[in-house]
Enzyme design. Structure first.
Site, PDB file in Angstrom:
ATOM      1  N   ASP A   1      14.812  -1.627   1.125  1.00 26.03           N
ATOM      2  CA  ASP A   1      13.520  -0.996   1.400  1.00 26.03           C
ATOM      3  C   ASP A   1      12.790  -0.661   0.110  1.00 26.03           C
ATOM      4  OD1 ASP A   1      14.787  -0.840   4.005  1.00 26.03           O
ATOM      5  OD2 ASP A   1      13.204   0.599   4.505  1.00 26.03           O
TER       6      ASP A   1
ATOM      7  N   ASP B   1       4.008  -5.970   8.577  1.00 27.60           N
ATOM      8  CA  ASP B   1       5.325  -5.965   9.201  1.00 27.60           C
ATOM      9  C   ASP B   1       5.960  -4.577   9.112  1.00 27.60           C
ATOM     10  OD1 ASP B   1       7.678  -7.397  10.268  1.00 27.60           O
ATOM     11  OD2 ASP B   1       8.572  -6.924   8.327  1.00 27.60           O
TER      12      ASP B   1
ATOM     13  N   HIS C   1       8.597   1.655   9.760  1.00 22.20           N
ATOM     14  CA  HIS C   1       9.757   1.915   8.913  1.00 22.20           C
ATOM     15  C   HIS C   1       9.430   2.174   7.443  1.00 22.20           C
ATOM     16  CE1 HIS C   1      12.332   0.792  12.292  1.00 22.20           C
ATOM     17  NE2 HIS C   1      11.449  -0.168  12.508  1.00 22.20           N
TER      18      HIS C   1
ATOM     19  N   GLU D   1       2.338  -3.917  12.911  1.00 20.71           N
ATOM     20  CA  GLU D   1       3.432  -3.837  13.868  1.00 20.71           C
ATOM     21  C   GLU D   1       4.032  -2.440  13.774  1.00 20.71           C
ATOM     22  OE1 GLU D   1       7.801  -5.879  14.684  1.00 20.71           O
ATOM     23  OE2 GLU D   1       7.180  -5.297  12.677  1.00 20.71           O
TER      24      GLU D   1
END
Ligand code: CA
Length: 587
Positions: free
Chosen positions: A260, A290, A294, A326
């Protein structure tokens, strides 16, 4: 200020004369077609006049006669105007499985270019194309996996797909046809093989050297800027932390090879800006973001701030650019992300097995009236959060089971689902292959199978992901469906054509009209720029249904009909009669 790529501008100059001739022909064709089309006459003439009076932006550059001799030998298609807004129909493409130009079995940019006329030939008078207004390409930059969501180099097209020059040509060819191109921007994580991460891993366990100029070969962790790009810790905080170097761990929410990125890092933010710059300079029209859920795990307000940052960066460069994120979670959570000012967030409430469209058409646990009332409520909710919100309905994507299977492979259900999708407000997304009823569920590879162009001619056919299972399509290839008037493909073409011809469908303020005590037949009025259309749906799979409208609606005329099982819908003196699974548009 819209940025026209220099190469494209140059090409336009070269083709100016051909463009003028093609455009004259196009107008003639439109006029002839309009005369044959009865109820559509007014609309098509209007389009023709709009194009005459409002030439596409590409005609702006002065003709440079000295460049005429350099015109390419292949005949260019007419230069179609670019969409004026971002309410339309976009088509999601997995380049890997779309069309292969060089025979290695892997789809590529040049293969995609060969198939652009299938998507939109740039001529609104023809009915042989799908008529989509834009394409979304799943990641196209250098990556380690077949799906390419693990980016190793954000600035270069993956060598399996081609080169940056091929991509520039793709942009040019799409723009010439009036199609926008958005690309996946995967910045929640990079690849573990990205040079940024490889460099950071080497330095992270090296104690700060304490000097002004680093004394450590390969840099200590204080002096290597890439150490700040990722979320390193010295305690393994949970199962999503993996060993980086002696005593150090890194966060990777999706896969150990997808570390990440750290959005607290100014350097990461600057890097994202530079990636946006790079692709927008080349001419892309926006991005699909995308994994926005997160960016910061479990911290929606911080994620919304990142979306605002990316939206601001993009719109600063081109206010007409389009962004869709998303945020794969429930409505109550993803709706709040509209406060970032982003154009669109994929509306998962309509999609897949659990979505309201499947519940209405396949499992019958909801009704048509509930579906449309829910659509209206959601639209209002998004507009409360962001006055410029553009809903982004879809039926499925590369992560979900295909809609064909969800609709139990029944063609009339697949068509009705498409008809509902393509009459909804916003920017509707169609996943490649859904328009021919391709199947695919289970492992991800099955959801990304080769586009079935033909069963006899293997030219351009890809081999698909290595681990994909063999799944037979029930509905035939593009080649077969093209010539079958009743095919799923021809239903999609007609639905997108109606969406293009009736701008109110995607943009109108929506009002579900009072019912008649039968939740299978529902009328929805949509008003945009002072004009109103009414869309009447019959969700019953077997029975013809009627509904009577009065007042301002009584004198309206049919503008188009989508009948999943064939048959014709009528509208006479305010009474609509619809065959099973059909949609009638009056205006
Ligand atoms: Ca290839």
């Amino acid at each position: 200020m819209h940025n026209i790529h220099p190469a494209w501008r140059n090409d336009v100059k070269k083709n100016k004369m051909k463009y003028v001739l093609s455009f004259f022909l196009l107008v003639c064709m439109l006029t002839v077609l309009a005369a044959c089309k009865g109820n559509n006459q007014e609309n098509l003439n209007k389009n023709g006049q709009e194009q005459q009076g409002d030439p596409p932006q590409t005609s702006a550059p002065q003709t440079d006669l000295s460049a005429e001799g350099d015109a390419p030998s292949s005949a260019p298609v007419a230069v179609a105007p670019m969409p004026e807004d971002n309410f339309g129909t976009f088509y999601e493409i997995f380049v890997y499985s779309f069309c292969d130009s060089d025979g290695d079995g892997i789809g590529d940019i040049n293969g995609l270019i060969e198939k652009l006329d299938y998507l939109n030939d740039g001529n609104p008078a023809t009915a042989e194309d799908l008529g989509v207004n834009g394409i979304w390409l799943m990641p196209v930059t250098q990556a380690g996996t077949y799906h390419k969501y693990d980016v190793e180099d954000y600035y270069n097209i993956d060598t399996e797909y081609g080169t940056n020059e091929d991509f520039e040509r793709l942009l040019e060819e799409c723009h010439r046809r009036g199609m926008k191109v958005i690309i996946d921007l995967v910045v929640n994580h990079s690849s573990g093989r990205n040079p940024w991460f490889l460099s950071a891993k080497k330095s992270i366990a090296v104690e700060p050297c304490g000097s002004e100029t680093c004394t450590v070969e390969g840099l200590c962790r204080e002096h290597n800027p890439y150490c700040d790009y990722y979320n390193f810790t010295q305690t393994k905080e949970s199962g999503v932390y993996y060993p980086a170097a002696q005593g150090w761990y890194y966060e990777a929410q999706f896969d150990s090879n997808m570390p990440d990125l750290n959005f607290d890092s100014e350097a990461v933010r600057a890097e994202i800006e530079s990636i946006i710059d790079f692709w927008m300079d080349m001419g892309v029209d926006g991005f699909r973001l995308d994994a926005a859920l997160h960016f910061y795990e479990g911290q929606p307000s911080k994620n919304t701030e990142v979306l605002k940052f990316i939206t601001d960066c993009t719109k600063e460069r081109n206010p007409d650019a389009y962004l869709v994120a998303e945020v794969w979670t429930s409505l109550g959570e993803f709706a709040d992300y509209y406060e970032s000012g982003i154009d669109s967030i994929f509306n998962f409430e309509f999609a897949q097995q659990s979505g309201i469209i499947a519940k209405t058409i396949a499992s019958k646990s909801s009704t048509g009236r509930k579906l449309l009332e829910y659509a209206q409520q959601m639209n209002n909710l998004f507009l409360q959060k962001n006055a410029n919100a553009i809903d982004a309905p879809f039926l499925g994507n590369h992560d979900t089971g295909r809609i064909s299977g969800v609709m139990t492979s029944k063609p009339e259900r697949i068509k009705m689902a498409a008809g509902v999708l393509l009459t909804l407000n916003g920017n509707a997304f169609v996943y490649y292959g859904d328009e021919i009823g391709m199947r695919g569920s289970g492992i991800d590879e099955n959801k990304r199978l080769p586009m079935l162009w033909s069963t006899t001619d293997t030219a351009g056919m890809t081999r698909g992901p290595v681990n994909a299972e063999q799944i037979e399509s029930k509905f035939g290839s593009v080649e077969e469906q093209q010539t079958d008037e009743t095919s799923i493909l021809n239903y999609y073409r007609e639905a997108i054509r109606l969406r293009n011809e009736n701008p109110e469908l995607a943009r109108g303020a929506m009002q579900v009209l009072d019912g008649v005590g039968d939740d299978d037949i529902v009328a929805v009025a949509k008003t945009y720029e002072g004009k109103t259309v009414v869309i009447i749906y019959n969700f019953n799979r077997e029975e013809t249904k009627s509904l009577t409208l009065d007042g301002e609606y009584k004198s309206m005329q049919p503008s188009g009909c989508l009948a999943a099982n064939g048959g014709e819908a009528l509208y006479e003196n305010g009474t609509a009669t619809l065959p099973p699974y059909s949609i009638l548009i009056i205006r």
